[in-house]
Design a protein around this motif. Structure first.
Motif, PDB file in Angstrom:
ATOM      1  N   THR A 257       0.845  -1.186   0.000  1.00 35.17           N
ATOM      2  CA  THR A 257       0.000   0.000   0.000  1.00 35.17           C
ATOM      3  C   THR A 257       0.888   1.247   0.000  1.00 35.17           C
ATOM      4  O   THR A 257       1.919   1.280   0.664  1.00 35.17           O
ATOM      5  CB  THR A 257      -0.895  -0.006   1.257  1.00 35.17           C
ATOM      6  OG1 THR A 257      -1.694  -1.183   1.218  1.00 35.17           O
ATOM      7  CG2 THR A 257      -1.780   1.214   1.317  1.00 35.17           C
TER       8      THR A 257
ATOM      9  N   PRO B  45       1.818   4.534   1.366  1.00 36.06           N
ATOM     10  CA  PRO B  45       1.502   5.260   2.596  1.00 36.06           C
ATOM     11  C   PRO B  45       1.093   6.702   2.358  1.00 36.06           C
ATOM     12  O   PRO B  45       0.380   7.293   3.174  1.00 36.06           O
ATOM     13  CB  PRO B  45       2.798   5.176   3.410  1.00 36.06           C
ATOM     14  CG  PRO B  45       3.865   4.941   2.408  1.00 36.06           C
ATOM     15  CD  PRO B  45       3.231   4.155   1.301  1.00 36.06           C
TER      16      PRO B  45
ATOM     17  N   ILE C  80      -2.798   7.250   2.209  1.00 31.75           N
ATOM     18  CA  ILE C  80      -3.618   7.039   3.399  1.00 31.75           C
ATOM     19  C   ILE C  80      -4.271   8.357   3.782  1.00 31.75           C
ATOM     20  O   ILE C  80      -3.579   9.359   3.984  1.00 31.75           O
ATOM     21  CB  ILE C  80      -2.761   6.508   4.578  1.00 31.75           C
ATOM     22  CG1 ILE C  80      -2.081   5.187   4.204  1.00 31.75           C
ATOM     23  CG2 ILE C  80      -3.591   6.362   5.845  1.00 31.75           C
ATOM     24  CD1 ILE C  80      -3.001   4.058   3.868  1.00 31.75           C
TER      25      ILE C  80
ATOM     26  N   GLN D 289      -0.851   9.099   9.182  1.00 25.72           N
ATOM     27  CA  GLN D 289      -0.033   8.947   7.984  1.00 25.72           C
ATOM     28  C   GLN D 289       1.397   8.534   8.353  1.00 25.72           C
ATOM     29  O   GLN D 289       1.990   7.692   7.689  1.00 25.72           O
ATOM     30  CB  GLN D 289      -0.035  10.236   7.161  1.00 25.72           C
ATOM     31  CG  GLN D 289       0.410   9.986   5.736  1.00 25.72           C
ATOM     32  CD  GLN D 289       0.187  11.166   4.842  1.00 25.72           C
ATOM     33  OE1 GLN D 289       0.493  12.297   5.205  1.00 25.72           O
ATOM     34  NE2 GLN D 289      -0.342  10.926   3.653  1.00 25.72           N
TER      35      GLN D 289
ATOM     36  N   ALA E  93       1.454   4.962   8.878  1.00 27.32           N
ATOM     37  CA  ALA E  93       1.434   4.234   7.610  1.00 27.32           C
ATOM     38  C   ALA E  93       2.836   4.166   6.998  1.00 27.32           C
ATOM     39  O   ALA E  93       3.233   3.130   6.448  1.00 27.32           O
ATOM     40  CB  ALA E  93       0.452   4.887   6.638  1.00 27.32           C
TER      41      ALA E  93
END
Length: 155
Positions: free
Chosen positions: A101, A103, A106, A113, A116
């Protein structure tokens, strides 16, 4: 072995992977690039690397056309769920896909964040450490392909 970490924007995951691998070994050389590089490296990517005492000097978003060497291995890091498709490097090289994913995508508070980015860093570190522990420079192409698949499955 010259290893290219590839994403679309080359501002977060691929930059962190380049820095982590280069900090961990002198046997291999990591590079990162993007098919549509961002203008800047995401500040939280740099902050995350610095919090782990990994040098950030010289890191910048770059196009794969500006690479100083031809890679031996290309590892894409885009998530399959991303709205932008993962770039495909058009060279005769070994490839692997380590889906992650982004980051920077996010939608959260600054604290969320940063969490993430920390999670992305931890996953990259785990995969890269596993990769290096198995001495890829001594593996045959089929063995290397198996190792890359094992790295990809680490969470």
């Amino acid at each position: 072995m010259n290893i290219l970490f590839l994403c679309t924007g080359n501002s977060c995951r691929s930059i962190m992977a380049e820095a982590i691998l280069n900090e961990r070994t002198n046997v291999h050389q990591a590079f990162s690039a993007g098919s549509h590089p961002a203008q800047n490296v995401h500040p939280m990517a740099l902050k995350t690397l610095e919090s782990h005492h990994i040098a950030t000097e010289g890191l910048f978003s770059k196009d794969w056309d500006s690479l100083p060497v031809v890679p031996d291995l290309v590892i894409t890091l885009c998530s399959d769920a991303a709205s932008t498709p993962c770039p495909v490097y058009l060279g005769n090289v070994m490839r692997s896909h380590w889906s992650m994913t982004d980051p920077s995508k996010i939608n959260a508070s600054a604290e969320g964040q940063q969490a993430a980015f920390e999670q992305a860093f931890t996953l990259l570190q785990r995969r890269i450490d596993y990769f290096l522990q198995h001495h890829p420079e001594h593996l045959s192409p089929p063995e290397l392909d198996t190792l890359l698949d094992q790295c990809s499955s680490l969470n």
